[in-house]
Design a protein around this motif. Structure first.
Motif, PDB file in Angstrom:
ATOM      1  N   LEU A 261      -0.597  87.229 -41.495  1.00  0.00           N
ATOM      2  CA  LEU A 261      -0.420  86.704 -40.152  1.00  0.00           C
ATOM      3  C   LEU A 261       1.046  86.320 -39.971  1.00  0.00           C
ATOM      4  O   LEU A 261       1.581  85.511 -40.730  1.00  0.00           O
ATOM      5  CB  LEU A 261      -1.302  85.480 -39.911  1.00  0.00           C
ATOM      6  N   ILE A 262       1.688  86.938 -38.993  1.00  0.00           N
ATOM      7  CA  ILE A 262       3.093  86.638 -38.679  1.00  0.00           C
ATOM      8  C   ILE A 262       3.130  85.826 -37.387  1.00  0.00           C
ATOM      9  O   ILE A 262       2.541  86.227 -36.380  1.00  0.00           O
ATOM     10  CB  ILE A 262       3.916  87.925 -38.493  1.00  0.00           C
ATOM     11  N   VAL A 263       3.802  84.696 -37.438  1.00  0.00           N
ATOM     12  CA  VAL A 263       4.006  83.883 -36.240  1.00  0.00           C
ATOM     13  C   VAL A 263       5.495  83.902 -35.918  1.00  0.00           C
ATOM     14  O   VAL A 263       6.328  83.556 -36.766  1.00  0.00           O
ATOM     15  CB  VAL A 263       3.505  82.445 -36.440  1.00  0.00           C
ATOM     16  N   LEU A 264       5.839  84.347 -34.702  1.00  0.00           N
ATOM     17  CA  LEU A 264       7.234  84.496 -34.278  1.00  0.00           C
ATOM     18  C   LEU A 264       7.563  83.492 -33.184  1.00  0.00           C
ATOM     19  O   LEU A 264       6.718  83.192 -32.334  1.00  0.00           O
ATOM     20  CB  LEU A 264       7.473  85.917 -33.742  1.00  0.00           C
ATOM     21  N   GLN A 294       5.531  98.088 -30.019  1.00  0.00           N
ATOM     22  CA  GLN A 294       6.099  99.319 -30.552  1.00  0.00           C
ATOM     23  C   GLN A 294       6.189  99.299 -32.069  1.00  0.00           C
ATOM     24  O   GLN A 294       6.020 100.343 -32.714  1.00  0.00           O
ATOM     25  CB  GLN A 294       7.481  99.552 -29.944  1.00  0.00           C
ATOM     26  N   ALA A 295       6.458  98.136 -32.650  1.00  0.00           N
ATOM     27  CA  ALA A 295       6.681  98.060 -34.090  1.00  0.00           C
ATOM     28  C   ALA A 295       5.389  97.906 -34.882  1.00  0.00           C
ATOM     29  O   ALA A 295       5.284  98.419 -36.002  1.00  0.00           O
ATOM     30  CB  ALA A 295       7.620  96.888 -34.405  1.00  0.00           C
ATOM     31  N   ALA A 296       4.416  97.212 -34.342  1.00  0.00           N
ATOM     32  CA  ALA A 296       3.196  96.897 -35.098  1.00  0.00           C
ATOM     33  C   ALA A 296       2.310  98.121 -35.243  1.00  0.00           C
ATOM     34  O   ALA A 296       2.251  98.967 -34.351  1.00  0.00           O
ATOM     35  CB  ALA A 296       2.436  95.772 -34.402  1.00  0.00           C
ATOM     36  N   PRO A 297       1.600  98.242 -36.353  1.00  0.00           N
ATOM     37  CA  PRO A 297       0.659  99.364 -36.524  1.00  0.00           C
ATOM     38  C   PRO A 297      -0.515  99.241 -35.554  1.00  0.00           C
ATOM     39  O   PRO A 297      -0.785  98.165 -35.009  1.00  0.00           O
ATOM     40  CB  PRO A 297       0.205  99.219 -37.981  1.00  0.00           C
ATOM     41  N   GLN A 323       6.693  91.290 -44.340  1.00  0.00           N
ATOM     42  CA  GLN A 323       8.101  90.870 -44.258  1.00  0.00           C
ATOM     43  C   GLN A 323       8.955  91.957 -43.603  1.00  0.00           C
ATOM     44  O   GLN A 323       9.845  91.655 -42.804  1.00  0.00           O
ATOM     45  CB  GLN A 323       8.624  90.556 -45.657  1.00  0.00           C
ATOM     46  N   GLY A 324       8.677  93.211 -43.951  1.00  0.00           N
ATOM     47  CA  GLY A 324       9.451  94.293 -43.345  1.00  0.00           C
ATOM     48  C   GLY A 324       9.229  94.381 -41.847  1.00  0.00           C
ATOM     49  O   GLY A 324      10.167  94.625 -41.077  1.00  0.00           O
ATOM     50  N   LEU A 325       7.989  94.186 -41.397  1.00  0.00           N
ATOM     51  CA  LEU A 325       7.705  94.224 -39.963  1.00  0.00           C
ATOM     52  C   LEU A 325       8.383  93.074 -39.244  1.00  0.00           C
ATOM     53  O   LEU A 325       8.964  93.258 -38.162  1.00  0.00           O
ATOM     54  CB  LEU A 325       6.193  94.177 -39.731  1.00  0.00           C
ATOM     55  N   ALA A 326       8.340  91.884 -39.835  1.00  0.00           N
ATOM     56  CA  ALA A 326       9.021  90.730 -39.232  1.00  0.00           C
ATOM     57  C   ALA A 326      10.519  90.979 -39.126  1.00  0.00           C
ATOM     58  O   ALA A 326      11.143  90.675 -38.091  1.00  0.00           O
ATOM     59  CB  ALA A 326       8.738  89.469 -40.038  1.00  0.00           C
ATOM     60  N   ALA A 327      11.105  91.554 -40.177  1.00  0.00           N
ATOM     61  CA  ALA A 327      12.538  91.853 -40.159  1.00  0.00           C
ATOM     62  C   ALA A 327      12.877  92.867 -39.069  1.00  0.00           C
ATOM     63  O   ALA A 327      13.867  92.719 -38.345  1.00  0.00           O
ATOM     64  CB  ALA A 327      12.984  92.372 -41.529  1.00  0.00           C
ATOM     65  N   GLN A 328      12.034  93.890 -38.938  1.00  0.00           N
ATOM     66  CA  GLN A 328      12.272  94.914 -37.920  1.00  0.00           C
ATOM     67  C   GLN A 328      12.212  94.318 -36.518  1.00  0.00           C
ATOM     68  O   GLN A 328      13.070  94.608 -35.670  1.00  0.00           O
ATOM     69  CB  GLN A 328      11.227  96.020 -38.068  1.00  0.00           C
ATOM     70  N   ILE A 329      11.219  93.483 -36.250  1.00  0.00           N
ATOM     71  CA  ILE A 329      11.082  92.868 -34.928  1.00  0.00           C
ATOM     72  C   ILE A 329      12.269  91.971 -34.632  1.00  0.00           C
ATOM     73  O   ILE A 329      12.849  92.009 -33.537  1.00  0.00           O
ATOM     74  CB  ILE A 329       9.752  92.082 -34.839  1.00  0.00           C
ATOM     75  N   CYS A 330      12.645  91.139 -35.607  1.00  0.00           N
ATOM     76  CA  CYS A 330      13.767  90.220 -35.400  1.00  0.00           C
ATOM     77  C   CYS A 330      15.071  90.975 -35.139  1.00  0.00           C
ATOM     78  O   CYS A 330      15.847  90.610 -34.244  1.00  0.00           O
ATOM     79  CB  CYS A 330      13.927  89.300 -36.609  1.00  0.00           C
ATOM     80  N   HIS A 331      15.318  92.013 -35.914  1.00  0.00           N
ATOM     81  CA  HIS A 331      16.557  92.779 -35.753  1.00  0.00           C
ATOM     82  C   HIS A 331      16.564  93.513 -34.407  1.00  0.00           C
ATOM     83  O   HIS A 331      17.586  93.504 -33.691  1.00  0.00           O
ATOM     84  CB  HIS A 331      16.690  93.786 -36.897  1.00  0.00           C
ATOM     85  N   THR A 332      15.449  94.138 -34.050  1.00  0.00           N
ATOM     86  CA  THR A 332      15.381  94.874 -32.791  1.00  0.00           C
ATOM     87  C   THR A 332      15.551  93.938 -31.604  1.00  0.00           C
ATOM     88  O   THR A 332      16.238  94.272 -30.626  1.00  0.00           O
ATOM     89  CB  THR A 332      14.040  95.626 -32.676  1.00  0.00           C
ATOM     90  N   MET A 333      14.941  92.760 -31.669  1.00  0.00           N
ATOM     91  CA  MET A 333      15.051  91.789 -30.575  1.00  0.00           C
ATOM     92  C   MET A 333      16.503  91.342 -30.409  1.00  0.00           C
ATOM     93  O   MET A 333      17.020  91.262 -29.287  1.00  0.00           O
ATOM     94  CB  MET A 333      14.150  90.592 -30.867  1.00  0.00           C
ATOM     95  N   LYS A 334      17.151  91.070 -31.496  1.00  0.00           N
ATOM     96  CA  LYS A 334      18.551  90.639 -31.444  1.00  0.00           C
ATOM     97  C   LYS A 334      19.433  91.730 -30.841  1.00  0.00           C
ATOM     98  O   LYS A 334      20.271  91.469 -29.962  1.00  0.00           O
ATOM     99  CB  LYS A 334      19.038  90.296 -32.860  1.00  0.00           C
ATOM    100  N   GLU A 392      13.615  85.610 -47.951  1.00  0.00           N
ATOM    101  CA  GLU A 392      14.020  85.448 -46.562  1.00  0.00           C
ATOM    102  C   GLU A 392      14.348  86.798 -45.963  1.00  0.00           C
ATOM    103  O   GLU A 392      14.912  87.656 -46.621  1.00  0.00           O
ATOM    104  CB  GLU A 392      15.246  84.540 -46.511  1.00  0.00           C
ATOM    105  N   VAL A 393      13.957  87.009 -44.736  1.00  0.00           N
ATOM    106  CA  VAL A 393      14.316  88.220 -44.021  1.00  0.00           C
ATOM    107  C   VAL A 393      15.311  87.827 -42.955  1.00  0.00           C
ATOM    108  O   VAL A 393      14.947  87.215 -41.959  1.00  0.00           O
ATOM    109  CB  VAL A 393      13.078  88.887 -43.395  1.00  0.00           C
ATOM    110  N   SER A 394      16.554  88.112 -43.151  1.00  0.00           N
ATOM    111  CA  SER A 394      17.580  87.698 -42.202  1.00  0.00           C
ATOM    112  C   SER A 394      18.770  88.617 -42.349  1.00  0.00           C
ATOM    113  O   SER A 394      18.957  89.251 -43.381  1.00  0.00           O
ATOM    114  CB  SER A 394      17.991  86.248 -42.453  1.00  0.00           C
TER     115      SER A 394
END
Length: 412
Positions: A261-264, A294-297, A323-334, A392-394
């Motif tokens: 479960l990822i909470v953003l 778009q990113a989530a399966p 962790q990889g999905l969270a990193a992808q979402i964070c990077h794409t959003m930024k 950490e994914v950053s």
């Protein structure tokens, strides 16, 4: 009253006008109806009324000129028939398509009527008109199938009604091909024409009932969707997310499968609202929802569970995948936020991740993920913390505190 062809033809004509009156009264009286649904009902009324006027002119054959009875009557009949696909697309998609079809079809009819070989031949006229009636119904069926994403019952019944009209037109055309008549009135007293009129009358009566029923069912679907959907992002709201997540976790627990479960949370969303206005904040929330989709399966569940908080439940996902999905979402959003604002807006996302095999209830899973998120936000913006390690994914190296230990490590 004798159920002959003439009586049925008059009944079809009356049924068209009665149907238009009933549907327009329904659209006028029912206030909660969506604007696109109301406009679709009114377009149906226009289509049915045109067919009714065409039937009146055709029924006056011999009392008025052939120009008005045959040419104008059938032109109106075809125009009404090809308004139906536009009414269907307006109902399902809130936009009008095929609006030029009535003009093209009726114009083609009028041009052919000027040709010396066309008007004198009843068989050619019947084949042309009934063929176009079949084509119009086929287009309408295709639009219903494409637009009925909610799998409603009434559109399926409308398809059955349209198939009934197709069968009637095919029967009438085949009969005239095998039994040529010099004049339409010559076939009026036959059994086949009586059956044809009966099928058309039944289809008209069914449409009069089904069109308002479709509007009512669509309203019911919309109310149900609004109850379980976040209006801004279109994602599941907290209630819908928790309801479906409980079912997913119960299945995962029975099969002893891992899940995450990822909470953003968007960092400093209030500052963006103050600097650029609330529309910017809404745009950021919609952007994050789009990126998550778009990113989530396909197997994942996504929801907006707070003002600026999103959750993704990933069945059968391991820790590195989460962790990889969270990193992808964070990077794409930024990246997308900076690109959209011409680098005036720097947006970071903090994330907390629960991952495990246990059959914990959803409340505990969400509490653990939220605990990781709170710790990530306390340390600094743009961090991701999981419940199992201190990684950490950053985009920058930072120092990170595990949610369950006080040990600090360097992470890249």
């Amino acid at each position: 009253m004798t159920l002959d062809t003439t009586t049925l033809f008059a009944s079809v004509t009356i049924a068209n006008f009665a149907g238009a009156l009933i549907i327009s009264a329904f659209a006028a009286v029912l206030k909660p109806m969506a604007q696109e649904t109301r406009r679709s009902c009114m377009m149906w009324c226009a289509a049915i009324s045109l067919v009714g006027v065409g039937c009146i002119l055709i029924g006056l054959r011999g009392q008025i000129s052939d120009t008005h009875s045959i040419i104008v009557g059938n032109a109106l009949l075809l125009s009404g028939q090809f308004l139906k696909p536009s009414a269907i697309t307006l109902f399902h998609r809130n936009r009008i398509k095929f609006l030029s079809l009535p003009v093209i079809v009726s114009g083609s009819w009028l041009l052919l009527c000027l040709q010396p070989f066309f008007e004198p031949s009843l068989l050619v006229r019947v084949a042309f008109v009934q063929g176009l009636m079949i084509l119009g119904n086929l287009i309408s069926i295709r639009m219903v199938l494409k637009g009925n994403r909610e799998q409603m019952i009434t559109p399926r019944l409308l398809i059955v009604t349209l198939l009934l009209e197709i069968a009637a037109s095919a029967l009438f055309s085949i009969y005239h091909a095998n039994q040529p008549f010099d004049d339409l009135m010559g076939s009026f007293g036959t059994t086949t024409t009586t059956i044809y009129m009966g099928l058309v009358l039944v289809a008209m009566m069914l449409k009069t009932v089904l069109i308002p029923a479709m509007a009512l069912e669509w309203m019911q679907v919309k109310f149900r969707k609004d109850a379980w959907q976040d209006p801004l992002t279109g994602l599941a709201n907290r209630r819908a997310f928790e309801r479906e997540a409980r079912d997913i976790l119960a299945r995962q627990g029975q099969c002893n499968q891992p899940h995450a479960l990822i909470v953003l949370d968007i960092d400093d969303l209030n500052e963006a609202n103050q600097q650029f206005g609330s529309p910017m904040g809404d745009a950021l929330l919609r952007l994050l929802a789009k990126i998550c989709r778009q990113a989530a399966p396909d197997s994942s569940l996504i929801g907006r569970i707070g003002d600026d908080e999103f959750a993704l439940l990933l069945p059968e996902a391991n820790q590195s995948k989460a962790q990889g999905l969270a990193a992808q979402i964070c990077h794409t959003m930024k990246f997308e936020a900076a690109r959209a604002s011409n680098n005036r807006l720097r947006v970071t996302i903090s994330a907390g991740i629960y991952w495990g095999w246990s059959g914990l209830p959803l409340s505990e899973v969400m509490e653990i993920a939220n605990s990781c998120l709170r710790k990530a936000k306390r340390i600094g913006p743009g961090l991701t913390i999981t419940n199992h390690d201190t990684s950490e994914v950053s985009s920058k190296p930072r120092r990170l505190l595990s949610p369950f230990t006080t040990r600090r490590v360097d992470a890249a």
